[in-house]
Structure formats: structure tokens, C-alpha cells
Design a protein around this motif. Structure first.
Motif, PDB file in Angstrom:
ATOM      1  N   LEU A   1      -9.884   9.196 -12.302  1.00 14.09           N
ATOM      2  CA  LEU A   1      -9.908   9.432 -11.018  1.00 14.09           C
ATOM      3  C   LEU A   1     -10.389  10.813 -10.789  1.00 14.09           C
ATOM      4  O   LEU A   1     -10.265  11.809 -11.254  1.00 14.09           O
TER       5      LEU A   1
ATOM      6  N   SER B   1       0.707  -1.055  -0.172  1.00 10.33           N
ATOM      7  CA  SER B   1      -0.123   0.005  -0.129  1.00 10.33           C
ATOM      8  C   SER B   1       0.730   1.200  -0.115  1.00 10.33           C
ATOM      9  O   SER B   1       0.631   2.406  -0.606  1.00 10.33           O
TER      10      SER B   1
ATOM     11  N   TRP C   1     -11.215   3.777  -3.767  1.00  8.57           N
ATOM     12  CA  TRP C   1     -11.331   2.925  -5.132  1.00  8.57           C
ATOM     13  C   TRP C   1     -12.649   3.474  -5.750  1.00  8.57           C
ATOM     14  O   TRP C   1     -12.858   3.571  -7.039  1.00  8.57           O
ATOM     15  N   SER C   2     -13.698   4.297  -5.088  1.00  7.12           N
ATOM     16  CA  SER C   2     -15.214   4.252  -5.552  1.00  7.12           C
ATOM     17  C   SER C   2     -14.695   5.427  -6.485  1.00  7.12           C
ATOM     18  O   SER C   2     -15.587   6.071  -7.129  1.00  7.12           O
TER      19      SER C   2
END
Length: 116
Positions: free
Chosen positions: A92, A37, A83-84
């Protein structure tokens, strides 16, 4: 002495910016250490030029006037990427932490992000 009474010297401003080579080394080391991450976050910061707060977010007390659906204990998580916020075309759209205009990026043009 209370923590609120402590005063600290401001560190000198960094004289060197993070280079793409530095970013690639951070990404490589993060993977080596199993912190995938962190590698992804560094890819977003490098390719898109986002501030750290806009990538990883921030935990704020419930009393602060901000919207968030993510909470833990007495804190809410705000400002970080979700992520949504990425559509099927890899665009993005993210509201910046400073409250300005929505940030919009075509992630297909972000090689490190796409690799991660």
C-alpha cells in the motif's frame, strides 16, 4: 441563535486506548451486522495504525484546495484509501491526510487486513 454561535464543552480525553481485542470485537460485530466495509476499515486502522481520516477519507466542499476525482453534490471525497494504491505485491502506498511523506506498508504483514 445560529449554529455558528453555539459553543460546546470539550469532552475529556479518553483514558483508555483501543486494544487489539476491542478491534477484533468491532470487526466481528461489523460482519454480524452486515457492515463488511467497517470491518475492513477497522482492520486497516488496527494493523497499520492509520488515522480514521486516512482510512475512510472525508467529504469536503468544492472550494477547498484539494485534489479529488470523486465527487457528489457540492462535495469531493479526499484522503481515504483507494484500491488503486495497493499494488500486485500487496504494498500500500498512500499519501497521508496531513500532507507528509507517502505511507508505505506491506499488507502481507497485516493479518487482519489480509483476512478481510
Amino acid at each position: 441563535m445560529k449554529l455558528q454561535d453555539l459553543r460546546f464543552e470539550r469532552p475529556e480525553q479518553q483514558s483508555q486506548s483501543l486494544t487489539e481485542e476491542h478491534a477484533d470485537l468491532i470487526i466481528s460485530k461489523a460482519h454480524e451486522m452486515g457492515h463488511h466495509s467497517i470491518a475492513l476499515a477497522q482492520a486497516f486502522r488496527t494493523d497499520l495504525g492509520l488515522k480514521q481520516k486516512d482510512v475512510i477519507g472525508d467529504w469536503v466542499p468544492f472550494g477547498e484546495a484539494v485534489e479529488s476525482t470523486i465527487s457528489e453534490g457540492g462535495l469531493r471525497w479526499v484522503s481515504g484509501l483507494l484500491w488503486s494504491e495497493i499494488d500486485q505485491g500487496f504494498t500500500l502506498r498512500h499519501p497521508p491526510s496531513n500532507g507528509g511523506k507517502i505511507i508505505e506498508y506491506n499488507l502481507a504483514q497485516a493479518p487482519r487486513v489480509m483476512t478481510e
